[in-house]
Design a protein around this motif. Structure first.
Motif, PDB file in Angstrom:
ATOM      1  N   THR B 341     -15.956  33.668  36.450  1.00 33.59           N
ATOM      2  CA  THR B 341     -16.243  33.316  35.064  1.00 33.59           C
ATOM      3  C   THR B 341     -15.084  33.726  34.161  1.00 33.59           C
ATOM      4  O   THR B 341     -14.567  34.829  34.272  1.00 33.59           O
ATOM      5  CB  THR B 341     -17.519  34.033  34.611  1.00 33.59           C
ATOM      6  OG1 THR B 341     -18.548  33.684  35.505  1.00 33.59           O
ATOM      7  CG2 THR B 341     -17.891  33.662  33.196  1.00 33.59           C
ATOM      8  N   THR B 342     -14.650  32.822  33.339  1.00 36.56           N
ATOM      9  CA  THR B 342     -13.553  33.120  32.421  1.00 36.56           C
ATOM     10  C   THR B 342     -14.114  33.288  31.017  1.00 36.56           C
ATOM     11  O   THR B 342     -14.823  32.425  30.534  1.00 36.56           O
ATOM     12  CB  THR B 342     -12.551  31.960  32.411  1.00 36.56           C
ATOM     13  OG1 THR B 342     -12.330  31.570  33.747  1.00 36.56           O
ATOM     14  CG2 THR B 342     -11.249  32.363  31.777  1.00 36.56           C
ATOM     15  N   GLU B 402     -16.605  28.796  28.494  1.00 29.97           N
ATOM     16  CA  GLU B 402     -16.245  28.315  29.831  1.00 29.97           C
ATOM     17  C   GLU B 402     -17.314  28.806  30.809  1.00 29.97           C
ATOM     18  O   GLU B 402     -17.722  29.967  30.759  1.00 29.97           O
ATOM     19  CB  GLU B 402     -14.873  28.870  30.249  1.00 29.97           C
ATOM     20  CG  GLU B 402     -13.728  28.451  29.348  1.00 29.97           C
ATOM     21  CD  GLU B 402     -13.175  27.083  29.702  1.00 29.97           C
ATOM     22  OE1 GLU B 402     -13.344  26.662  30.858  1.00 29.97           O
ATOM     23  OE2 GLU B 402     -12.600  26.427  28.809  1.00 29.97           O
ATOM     24  N   PHE B 403     -17.712  27.914  31.697  1.00 33.51           N
ATOM     25  CA  PHE B 403     -18.793  28.255  32.626  1.00 33.51           C
ATOM     26  C   PHE B 403     -18.454  27.750  34.026  1.00 33.51           C
ATOM     27  O   PHE B 403     -17.570  26.908  34.196  1.00 33.51           O
ATOM     28  CB  PHE B 403     -20.101  27.609  32.164  1.00 33.51           C
ATOM     29  CG  PHE B 403     -20.547  28.070  30.808  1.00 33.51           C
ATOM     30  CD1 PHE B 403     -21.364  29.177  30.664  1.00 33.51           C
ATOM     31  CD2 PHE B 403     -20.121  27.408  29.656  1.00 33.51           C
ATOM     32  CE1 PHE B 403     -21.767  29.602  29.404  1.00 33.51           C
ATOM     33  CE2 PHE B 403     -20.523  27.833  28.402  1.00 33.51           C
ATOM     34  CZ  PHE B 403     -21.345  28.931  28.271  1.00 33.51           C
ATOM     35  N   THR B 404     -19.164  28.290  34.997  1.00 30.91           N
ATOM     36  CA  THR B 404     -18.991  27.800  36.366  1.00 30.91           C
ATOM     37  C   THR B 404     -20.347  27.375  36.921  1.00 30.91           C
ATOM     38  O   THR B 404     -21.400  27.893  36.514  1.00 30.91           O
ATOM     39  CB  THR B 404     -18.419  28.901  37.303  1.00 30.91           C
ATOM     40  OG1 THR B 404     -19.386  29.941  37.430  1.00 30.91           O
ATOM     41  CG2 THR B 404     -17.110  29.457  36.775  1.00 30.91           C
ATOM     42  N   ALA B 452     -16.464  23.312  30.496  1.00 34.82           N
ATOM     43  CA  ALA B 452     -16.507  23.954  29.183  1.00 34.82           C
ATOM     44  C   ALA B 452     -17.595  23.306  28.342  1.00 34.82           C
ATOM     45  O   ALA B 452     -17.883  22.120  28.490  1.00 34.82           O
ATOM     46  CB  ALA B 452     -15.161  23.807  28.491  1.00 34.82           C
ATOM     47  N   LEU B 453     -18.181  24.123  27.482  1.00 37.14           N
ATOM     48  CA  LEU B 453     -19.137  23.589  26.502  1.00 37.14           C
ATOM     49  C   LEU B 453     -18.389  23.481  25.175  1.00 37.14           C
ATOM     50  O   LEU B 453     -17.952  24.494  24.624  1.00 37.14           O
ATOM     51  CB  LEU B 453     -20.325  24.546  26.371  1.00 37.14           C
ATOM     52  CG  LEU B 453     -21.378  24.143  25.339  1.00 37.14           C
ATOM     53  CD1 LEU B 453     -22.143  22.898  25.785  1.00 37.14           C
ATOM     54  CD2 LEU B 453     -22.366  25.290  25.113  1.00 37.14           C
ATOM     55  N   GLN B 454     -18.194  22.285  24.688  1.00 37.23           N
ATOM     56  CA  GLN B 454     -17.459  22.090  23.433  1.00 37.23           C
ATOM     57  C   GLN B 454     -18.448  21.662  22.348  1.00 37.23           C
ATOM     58  O   GLN B 454     -19.130  20.657  22.489  1.00 37.23           O
ATOM     59  CB  GLN B 454     -16.388  21.012  23.605  1.00 37.23           C
ATOM     60  CG  GLN B 454     -15.226  21.482  24.455  1.00 37.23           C
ATOM     61  CD  GLN B 454     -14.096  20.460  24.483  1.00 37.23           C
ATOM     62  OE1 GLN B 454     -14.265  19.310  24.079  1.00 37.23           O
ATOM     63  NE2 GLN B 454     -12.949  20.885  24.972  1.00 37.23           N
ATOM     64  N   VAL B 455     -18.463  22.443  21.295  1.00 41.17           N
ATOM     65  CA  VAL B 455     -19.400  22.166  20.202  1.00 41.17           C
ATOM     66  C   VAL B 455     -18.599  22.017  18.917  1.00 41.17           C
ATOM     67  O   VAL B 455     -17.802  22.887  18.576  1.00 41.17           O
ATOM     68  CB  VAL B 455     -20.422  23.318  20.061  1.00 41.17           C
ATOM     69  CG1 VAL B 455     -21.399  23.023  18.930  1.00 41.17           C
ATOM     70  CG2 VAL B 455     -21.172  23.530  21.364  1.00 41.17           C
TER      71      VAL B 455
END
Lengths: 152, 465
Positions: B341-342, B402-404, B452-455
């Motif tokens: 995980t970053t 950032e997720f895995t 990645a979750l971009q909001v």
């Protein structure tokens, strides 16, 4: 007896098939092109291309009992007329416009369900043979549990 | 020359009504329409038996019959002299005919109303051309002369090579499913297609990719037995329906007649992407060693688009595609095993009262329904909803974006199935659903097993019962 409302349906340009059977109980059938109901409602004349009538003629003359199915492709409303042969003759030229109108009505119905007219361009309509019947029974044939029920 | 039954295959697709002639033991003939004549083998056909009627009674007395079937391509009518042999109420022939009836009924929202009682098998004693129904050269749906299938095959080596090369270049589940549908379009000409995968909920499929429709349709669900996709999943067998309009008219006529005697006939439409007026449908199960990986559905407005050889070829292709899908899922899983995980900081939140930014999105997770609504509009439910909710909560509390896949697999709160969790397909579905409905919340791949979750809009997160 064919009532006026049913007569209108039978004459509107439908898919029509005529079934017979020979003395050996071998069923046969052919496509018909038009039908007219007598004013008395007790007689029906079915028109077949003469090439088709020729195929059925021996069985017609040996047995004389006839089944005619009528179906409208667009909603599958259908019925069947049972009858006994009264006579076979060449269709009169004067009847041709009415026969052709019914035939075109049927082809239009097929086109409405996506069957191109070109598919039927080779189907024979004329010369035609008139098969006159005395109506003996009428049956519902629209698909479903009531198919086969006797009509009044 | 007398044609073979095999050469009349196009006549057995139900595009044009067949006519059935029988005769009672006392010589009274009967003429009736037939919904379906099916090819059995080189000397037998099967007729659908749905209702006890005069034809059936006649056959019990006198096994001889005649059926007239027109060829929808050429218009040539054929008379088949028949002799009744047996009725089948189970087995492959019965299943195939019953599935066709079910597929059409289901499409009309009338599933379960019509039952095939038996597949009546007849020996074909003779075949004659009907002289009143003379055939012409084959025509297409617009009535133009068309080349024969033999002269213009679809499944050429070149087309298969083209598809294979697309599939080999796909390095993720998303790229793979898109390549499959794109390849079916550009290499084989199947313009309208969709792929469905099983969800974690037993007996439910969800659409993960479509091609050729106005709406993307990702997330559209179907239960086993509903529509062609649901029927294929339930039966785990390919289903091909031609002349759908004719079949539907027949089904609706039966329904109308049945409703007069039985008031309990529900009418329901399945909300799936699809053509407004499909004429042909083909669905194949994507199976790997008996496990259902997905369902591939093709549609066309052409009445007889999918020929027998298409069904066989797509079925074969389906096994290959199923293995490819499973392989890419394994590859993604292996790659993620080495990921960590970053941490990354959240982007600065918009300051209230500063430059006007995008409106705040109100995101509500309904625990009872396991569903997420954004600004009161339904977004998604089930596992993809739980995943999105987790991502949004982590982002809100830690700022991480950032997720895995691996961390999702290890998170017991998500309740992923222990075995074959299909996480990749759920993430793909979630991503597509967000792209379609909420482009200010995006899931962006960052390599295998990472995203990645971009909001880009302020969010408020609320949990409700």
């Amino acid at each position: 007896m064919i009532d006026p409302s049913l007569a209108c349906f039978l004459e509107e340009g439908l898919g029509i098939h005529l079934g017979v059977s020979d003395a050996g109980l071998e069923p046969q059938g052919a496509r018909a092109i038009a039908a007219t109901v007598d004013a008395d409602g007790a007689h029906l004349t079915v028109y077949l291309a003469t090439v088709a009538a020729a195929r059925l003629r021996p069985a017609l003359q040996s047995n004389g009992r006839v089944a005619v199915s009528f179906g409208r492709p667009i909603d599958d409303r259908a019925c069947q007329v049972k009858g006994e042969l009264v006579g076979i003759s060449d269709a009169d030229a004067g009847a041709r416009p009415a026969i052709e109108a019914q035939w075109q009505g049927y082809l239009t119905n097929l086109a409405q369900i996506g069957i191109p007219r070109a598919v039927f361009a080779g189907w024979t309509m004329w010369p035609a043979t008139a098969i006159r019947l005395r109506v003996t029974a009428l049956f519902e044939q629209t698909p479903g549990p009531d198919a086969g029920a006797r009509l009044p | 020359m007398t044609p073979t039954l095999e050469s009349l295959a196009t006549c057995f697709q139900g595009l044009l009504p067949a006519q059935f002639f029988t005769c009672s033991a006392d010589g009274v003939p009967n003429a009736a329409y037939l919904s379906h004549v099916d090819y059995v083998d080189a000397s037998h056909v099967a007729l659908s038996f749905q209702f006890f009627n005069k034809s059936r009674r006649n056959i019990a007395e006198n096994p001889r019959a005649m059926v007239m079937v027109p060829d929808p391509d050429t218009g040539q009518g054929w008379c088949l002299r028949l002799r009744y042999v047996r009725s089948e109420t189970s087995g492959p022939l019965f299943d195939r005919m019953a599935l066709r009836i079910e597929a059409i009924a289901s499409y009309c929202g009338l599933k379960g109303i019509f039952k095939l009682r038996a597949a009546d098998v007849y020996e074909v004693l003779g075949i004659e051309a009907a002289p009143e129904e003379t055939g012409l050269a084959p025509v297409d749906s617009q009535g133009r002369a068309r080349a024969s299938r033999e002269a213009n095959p679809i499944f050429t080596i070149t087309a298969l090579q083209d598809l294979a090369s697309r599939l080999h270049g796909a390095d993720s589940l998303e790229a793979l499913v898109d390549s499959i549908l794109e390849g079916l379009d550009t290499s084989f000409g199947f313009k309208h297609s969709m792929m469905l995968v099983p969800t974690e909920e037993e007996g439910v499929l969800v659409t993960i990719a479509t091609r050729g429709y106005a709406e993307d349709g990702a997330g559209a669900e179907v239960r086993h037995g509903e529509g062609i996709g649901g029927l294929v999943a339930e039966a785990r067998k390919p289903i091909r329906v031609s002349g759908l309009m004719r079949g539907m008219l027949y089904a609706l006529a039966m329904h109308k007649a049945a409703r007069a005697t039985s008031p309990a006939a529900p009418v329901r439409r399945i909300a799936l992407p699809g053509l407004p007026n499909p004429e042909s449908q083909l669905g194949v199960p994507l199976l790997v060693r008996g496990e259902l990986v997905g369902v591939l559905c093709l549609e066309s407005e052409v009445p007889y688009r999918f020929h027998e050889e298409d069904k066989a070829s797509i079925e074969l292709l389906g096994s290959y595609l199923a293995i490819a899908i499973q392989n890419v899922q394994w590859q993604e899983r292996e790659a993620e095993a080495s990921q960590t995980t970053t941490e990354s900081p959240a982007p600065p939140s918009p300051v209230p009262g500063s430059t006007p930014g995008p409106p705040t999105r109100g995101i509500v997770y309904y625990e009872g329904d396991d569903a997420i609504l954004v600004d009161d509009e339904y977004l998604i439910r089930g596992l993809p909803a739980r995943i999105l909710w987790r991502l949004l909560r982590v982002r809100e509390t830690t700022g991480r974006e950032e997720f895995t896949n691996r961390e999702l697999r290890l998170d017991k709160s998500l309740q992923l199935p222990e075995w074959k969790d299909n996480l990749e397909s759920r993430l793909l579905l979630l991503r597509r659903r967000l792209d379609e409905k909420r482009p200010d919340i995006r899931i962006v791949p960052r390599g295998r097993g990472r995203f990645a979750l971009q909001v880009t809009a302020p969010l408020t997160l609320t949990t409700r019962e």
